[in-house]
Motif scaffolding. Structure first.
Motif, PDB file in Angstrom:
ATOM      1  N   LYS A   1       0.815  -1.207   0.000  1.00  0.00           N
ATOM      2  CA  LYS A   1       0.000   0.000   0.000  1.00  0.00           C
ATOM      3  C   LYS A   1       0.852   1.262   0.000  1.00  0.00           C
ATOM      4  N   HIS A   2       1.974   1.244   0.696  1.00  0.00           N
ATOM      5  CA  HIS A   2       2.740   2.465   0.906  1.00  0.00           C
ATOM      6  C   HIS A   2       4.032   2.526   0.091  1.00  0.00           C
ATOM      7  N   VAL A   3       4.496   1.417  -0.481  1.00  0.00           N
ATOM      8  CA  VAL A   3       5.750   1.400  -1.241  1.00  0.00           C
ATOM      9  C   VAL A   3       5.446   0.961  -2.659  1.00  0.00           C
ATOM     10  N   GLY A   4       5.722   1.830  -3.622  1.00  0.00           N
ATOM     11  CA  GLY A   4       5.387   1.528  -4.996  1.00  0.00           C
ATOM     12  C   GLY A   4       6.524   0.915  -5.791  1.00  0.00           C
ATOM     13  N   ASP A   5       7.681   0.669  -5.177  1.00  0.00           N
ATOM     14  CA  ASP A   5       8.820   0.092  -5.904  1.00  0.00           C
ATOM     15  C   ASP A   5       9.117  -1.297  -5.345  1.00  0.00           C
ATOM     16  N   PRO A   6       9.182  -2.331  -6.194  1.00  0.00           N
ATOM     17  CA  PRO A   6       9.378  -3.695  -5.686  1.00  0.00           C
ATOM     18  C   PRO A   6      10.753  -3.905  -5.052  1.00  0.00           C
ATOM     19  N   VAL A   7      11.779  -3.208  -5.557  1.00  0.00           N
ATOM     20  CA  VAL A   7      13.121  -3.391  -4.988  1.00  0.00           C
ATOM     21  C   VAL A   7      13.171  -2.863  -3.565  1.00  0.00           C
ATOM     22  N   VAL A   8      12.609  -1.686  -3.344  1.00  0.00           N
ATOM     23  CA  VAL A   8      12.595  -1.123  -1.994  1.00  0.00           C
ATOM     24  C   VAL A   8      11.723  -1.980  -1.083  1.00  0.00           C
TER      25      VAL A   8
ATOM     26  N   GLN B   1      16.646   3.015  -7.531  1.00  0.00           N
ATOM     27  CA  GLN B   1      16.556   1.747  -6.791  1.00  0.00           C
ATOM     28  C   GLN B   1      17.877   1.431  -6.102  1.00  0.00           C
ATOM     29  N   GLU B   2      19.005   1.586  -6.845  1.00  0.00           N
ATOM     30  CA  GLU B   2      20.312   1.289  -6.252  1.00  0.00           C
ATOM     31  C   GLU B   2      20.621   2.241  -5.104  1.00  0.00           C
ATOM     32  N   VAL B   3      20.323   3.532  -5.304  1.00  0.00           N
ATOM     33  CA  VAL B   3      20.642   4.515  -4.271  1.00  0.00           C
ATOM     34  C   VAL B   3      19.826   4.267  -3.011  1.00  0.00           C
ATOM     35  N   LEU B   4      18.497   4.100  -3.135  1.00  0.00           N
ATOM     36  CA  LEU B   4      17.663   3.896  -1.954  1.00  0.00           C
ATOM     37  C   LEU B   4      17.962   2.568  -1.280  1.00  0.00           C
ATOM     38  N   MET B   5      18.235   1.538  -2.078  1.00  0.00           N
ATOM     39  CA  MET B   5      18.576   0.252  -1.479  1.00  0.00           C
ATOM     40  C   MET B   5      19.842   0.380  -0.632  1.00  0.00           C
ATOM     41  N   THR B   6      20.827   1.142  -1.157  1.00  0.00           N
ATOM     42  CA  THR B   6      22.080   1.320  -0.410  1.00  0.00           C
ATOM     43  C   THR B   6      21.868   2.194   0.815  1.00  0.00           C
ATOM     44  N   VAL B   7      21.160   3.313   0.642  1.00  0.00           N
ATOM     45  CA  VAL B   7      20.974   4.247   1.758  1.00  0.00           C
ATOM     46  C   VAL B   7      20.158   3.597   2.878  1.00  0.00           C
TER      47      VAL B   7
END
Length: 574
Positions: A401-408, A443-449
């Motif tokens: 519901k709150h996250v629209g990106d599958p990687v995150v 995706q890469e940046v948020l996954m890392t952060v």
């Protein structure tokens, strides 16, 4: 000699034995050096010897001429000889005097004649009274000169000293001619110059011997290689240096750049090689630390540093020769590639950790359910199943519901499972939302952060010294509302000491014990700066540290393309 050096020399010698054959002159560097140096020395010695012996021959010939003239002057000044010119038979007195002097001086002849050139003395008595031969008497008889001449007389070619005979009034009454045969003069010259020629020959032999020794020494110094092989190795070395993926920078003992390859120029943004070589390294690369390596003489391996905005891993070693430090060389490779590989491995590791944690957790739940069924407590087992299913479904529902990106979403789900396995309560604020899908870079940046901040927070929460019953706790908040992406992670750990607040984002600095730390927060800080944001540290409401990361909204996909449609709820479960 060290073992690696012996092995390298042996390898070069094997390569030399296996090289293709060439012409004998092209093949033998030692012969070329010997012939060149020997011929040069021989030419110089022969030229010098010829000149010196020629001058020596001229001096000897001149001395013999002056000797003949001196004898002639002595004879012409004898009073008895002068008085004999008035006798009816002058030769009776003059012939014995002349022959005695000839024998004493070693001259070939001493001839005395009158003003008409008729002989009063001669080594051959039968020639007395006959005219003198040679035609070189005029200067003495007509002009009164004393001189040395070369002419052909009755006995052959001779070097002759001639002088007039003067009476008491100074009148010319005759002539004296003292001669040394030219063949005898040549023999004297050869006799006196032969030693010089023998010395020249000896020096030529010694020169060739020295050239042979020099050629052997040079051949040994260059490890038995031929010039064309050295040229080929130099070209191969240059090609290798320019083609390898690592940057190379070398300096001499004065700190001047002597070598820089293409990769190093690309990393450092340097001008062409000819504008760099010979320049002080401090002017070109101020933070190279090569001067420090030369000063201390120590090796530095796998050192992290930044070249502009480019992270690199550097190796620095001094160059030793004959116990002295002659320079230093640095090799460096891009850390971005290492970071990219590390991120890929971290992503895979997170997936593995998530699966392992889920397997471990569900294994415990299955054992619990199995025990309840064996005890006949079926209703309790069903209630536990519903409870666990409701918990998992609640997490899945929240993320969908709150996250629209599958990687995150996957990253957050893995971190929730990992935190539960570590015994850390990871809470996601109900107001969190990230409804826009991200670009590949986003995706890469948020996954890392997010990954690094949550890992550090969980570790800090476990280190907290709590005096109440509250366990390790981490809270996450994120939102893409507004012009930027906001991520806030706080924990109830011990927090960051005030003296470390300024250094916490520096690469290599860490409050954790042991090696291989101090990378995560530095990486997060760099990613925030590169993507139009920043990261700050505050005190958490939970009692520990609170990290707030801000990123530019350009990491989200524009909603205009078809592939940027919002994520459908069923995507995560597939």
């Amino acid at each position: 000699m060290s073992s690696p050096r012996r092995e390298s020399i042996a390898e070069l010698q094997r390569m030399r034995r296996g090289r293709p054959r060439r012409g004998w002159l092209m093949r033998s560097f030692r012969l070329q050096v010997m012939l060149l140096v020997g011929a040069l020395l021989a030419g110089m010695l022969l030229a010098q010897g010829a000149y010196l012996n020629h001058r020596k021959g001229e001096i000897i010939s001149d001395q013999i001429g002056q000797r003949a003239l001196a004898v002639a002057l002595s004879v012409a000044s004898i009073p008895e000889l002068i008085a004999a010119f008035d006798d009816p038979e002058p030769s009776v007195t003059i012939q014995p005097i002349a022959e005695r002097i000839r024998r004493e001086t070693g001259a070939r002849y001493v001839v005395v004649g009158n003003t008409e050139g008729l002989r009063y003395s001669h080594p051959l008595p039968e020639r007395l009274g006959k005219p003198m031969v040679g035609g070189d008497n005029d200067r003495a008889l007509l002009h009164g000169e004393s001189y040395v001449s070369e002419a052909t007389g009755s006995l052959g070619e001779a070097m002759r000293g001639k002088t007039p005979v003067l009476d008491a009034e100074g009148n010319i009454i005759g002539i004296v001619s003292v001669g040394f045969m030219l063949d005898r003069v040549a023999m004297d010259v050869i006799e006196h110059t032969s030693l010089g020629w023998w010395l020249v020959a000896l020096m030529i032999v010694l020169g060739f011997a020295g050239a042979y020794g020099l050629s052997r020494h040079l051949k040994r110094v260059i490890l038995g290689l031929e010039p064309y092989e050295i040229a080929r190795l130099a070209m191969e070395k240059e090609a290798i240096l320019q083609s390898i993926h690592e940057g190379i920078l070398a300096v001499n003992r004065e700190g001047q750049i002597t070598l820089v390859n293409q990769q190093a120029r690309r990393f450092l943004g340097l001008p062409p090689v000819h504008a760099v070589v010979g320049q002080p390294v401090q002017d070109i690369v101020p933070n190279s630390r090569l001067l420090e390596v030369m000063e201390r003489g120590e090796h530095q391996f796998d050192q992290d540093m930044w070249l502009g905005d480019h992270p690199v891993v550097v190796n620095r070693v001094p160059i030793h020769h004959a116990g002295e430090i002659e320079g230093a060389v640095a090799t460096f490779r891009s850390r971005r590639e290492i970071v990219e590989l590390s991120n890929a491995l971290n992503a895979a590791s997170r997936d593995v950790d998530m699966l392992r944690a889920q397997a471990h957790e569900f294994s415990n739940k299955l054992y619990t359910i199995s025990g309840m069924l064996q005890l006949g407590r079926i209703e309790d087992a069903i209630a536990l199943i519903h409870q666990e299913s409701a918990h998992q479904q609640a997490q899945m529902t929240f993320l969908m519901k709150h996250v629209g990106d599958p990687v995150v979403s996957g990253t957050l789900l893995g971190k929730l499972t990992r935190a539960r396995e570590l015994g850390v309560l990871l809470e996601i604020d109900e107001q969190s939302s990230l409804v826009e899908p991200l670009t590949v870079t986003g995706q890469e940046v948020l996954m890392t952060v997010i990954g690094n901040l949550l890992d550090n927070a969980c570790h800090a929460a476990l280190q907290g010294d709590r005096h109440n019953d509250e366990g390790p706790r981490v809270r996450l908040f994120f939102t893409d509302l507004g012009e930027q992406l906001l991520i806030e992670v706080e924990d109830n750990g011990p927090g960051v000491p005030h003296q470390h607040v300024e250094a916490i984002f520096q690469e290599g600095f860490s409050t954790k014990p042991g090696k291989h730390h101090g990378i995560g927060l530095a990486l997060v800080s760099r990613l925030c700066r590169e993507n139009g944001g920043a990261i700050t540290l505050e005190e958490s409401e939970l009692g520990g540290a609170c990290f707030i990361a801000v990123l530019d909204r350009s990491l989200c996909r524009p909603p205009s393309t078809g592939e940027d449609r919002p994520l459908q709820p069923g995507t995560i479960g597939r």
